[in-house]
Design an enzyme around this catalytic site. Structure first.
Site, PDB file in Angstrom:
ATOM      1  N   SER A 122       0.863  -1.175   0.000  1.00  0.00           N
ATOM      2  CA  SER A 122       0.000   0.000   0.000  1.00  0.00           C
ATOM      3  C   SER A 122       0.899   1.225   0.000  1.00  0.00           C
ATOM      4  O   SER A 122       2.039   1.168   0.473  1.00  0.00           O
ATOM      5  CB  SER A 122      -0.883   0.018   1.257  1.00  0.00           C
ATOM      6  OG  SER A 122      -1.497   1.290   1.429  1.00  0.00           O
ATOM      7  N   TYR A 174      -1.180  -0.749  10.217  1.00  0.00           N
ATOM      8  CA  TYR A 174      -1.343  -1.047   8.789  1.00  0.00           C
ATOM      9  C   TYR A 174      -0.074  -0.706   8.017  1.00  0.00           C
ATOM     10  O   TYR A 174       0.402  -1.495   7.190  1.00  0.00           O
ATOM     11  CB  TYR A 174      -2.537  -0.258   8.252  1.00  0.00           C
ATOM     12  CG  TYR A 174      -2.898  -0.566   6.826  1.00  0.00           C
ATOM     13  CD1 TYR A 174      -3.516  -1.767   6.491  1.00  0.00           C
ATOM     14  CD2 TYR A 174      -2.644   0.345   5.812  1.00  0.00           C
ATOM     15  CE1 TYR A 174      -3.858  -2.061   5.179  1.00  0.00           C
ATOM     16  CE2 TYR A 174      -2.987   0.075   4.500  1.00  0.00           C
ATOM     17  CZ  TYR A 174      -3.599  -1.133   4.192  1.00  0.00           C
ATOM     18  OH  TYR A 174      -3.927  -1.415   2.886  1.00  0.00           O
TER      19      TYR A 174
END
Length: 256
Positions: free
Chosen positions: A149, A162
């Site tokens: 990401s 995350y």
């Protein structure tokens, strides 16, 4: 790798980025095994696509579970050549929150376990199965595409768990590619930006428009099909290896 008459595994393959990739691979003739914990959705998708598409309920953090899924894929009438890792979860919490409350420990560990350790688990087992196959052009036996990401680079406030998990996937890419060079397995990673997955789809339209407006170009959310297209491009392009590709419309995330 030009030939899609091969077996493939897609973790998180029943929804979002994984579903789009499953559909794209199946449309190109690959025998896809869907690895996902969403049993109802996985079975429905496999039944819809038919042909050589199958579903195996899989917990990517469990070695035995992934071993069983890879065994299913290698048991098909063609060699396992493709693995795409899309399984992942999110968590939002500051390192220290209001009232000086520290970040919860268990969700951090869980996020890293699913996103990073789960990716490694599928990578190692799928690559081992690929290594046992006969080589093709240039000695290639397979390719693994992981999902990171842009949060690995531009992690926002509250994204520490995350971002850490996705940063680990970025950091794993080159050494994995180097490790597997001897057996002819390539490894690349896609780092998506804001993609219109079911999670973003639940936001009000005003919020979605606001997110789109912050993307330099094109001024829209990414689509799962954009990810699937790039994943297949990596599969086909035999000289791409050890690389992380941002897919974000030139977006660089602000702190919040």
């Amino acid at each position: 790798m030009k030939d899609f008459d091969v077996a493939a595994v897609v973790s998180g393959g029943a929804s979002g980025l994984g579903e789009a990739t499953t559909r794209a691979l199946a449309a190109r003739g690959a025998a896809v095994t869907i690895l996902d914990i969403q049993e109802d959705r996985g079975k429905e998708l496999a039944a819809e696509l038919g042909g050589h598409t199958t579903y195996v309920r899989t917990d990517v953090t469990d070695p035995a579970s992934v071993e069983a899924a890879v065994a299913e894929a290698t048991g098909k009438d063609r060699p396992l050549r493709i693995a795409v890792n899309c399984a992942g979860i999110g968590w939002a919490q500051r390192t220290v929150g209001k009232g000086n409350v520290p970040h919860d420990f268990d969700p951090f560990v869980r996020t890293v376990m699913v996103n990073l350790v789960g990716t490694f688990n599928v990578l190692r087992l799928a690559a081992a199965a690929m290594a046992a196959t006969e080589p093709g052009e240039d000695g290639e036996r397979g390719v693994v595409v992981n999902t990171a990401s842009i949060a690995a680079y531009d992690g926002q406030i509250g994204q520490i768990a995350y971002s850490a998990s996705k940063g680990g996937i970025v950091g794993m890419t080159l050494p994995a590619a180097r490790d597997l060079s001897g057996v002819g397995v390539r490894v690349c990673t896609i780092a998506p930006g804001l993609v219109d997955t079911p999670l973003l789809g639940s936001l009000p339209e005003e919020a979605r428009q606001s997110l789109s407006a912050g993307i330099p170009f094109p001024k829209r959310l990414g689509r799962p099909s954009d990810f699937a297209e790039l994943a297949l491009d990596i599969v086909e392009h035999g000289y791409l290896n050890g690389e992380v590709i941002r897919m974000d419309g030139a977006l660089r995330m602000a702190p919040r």
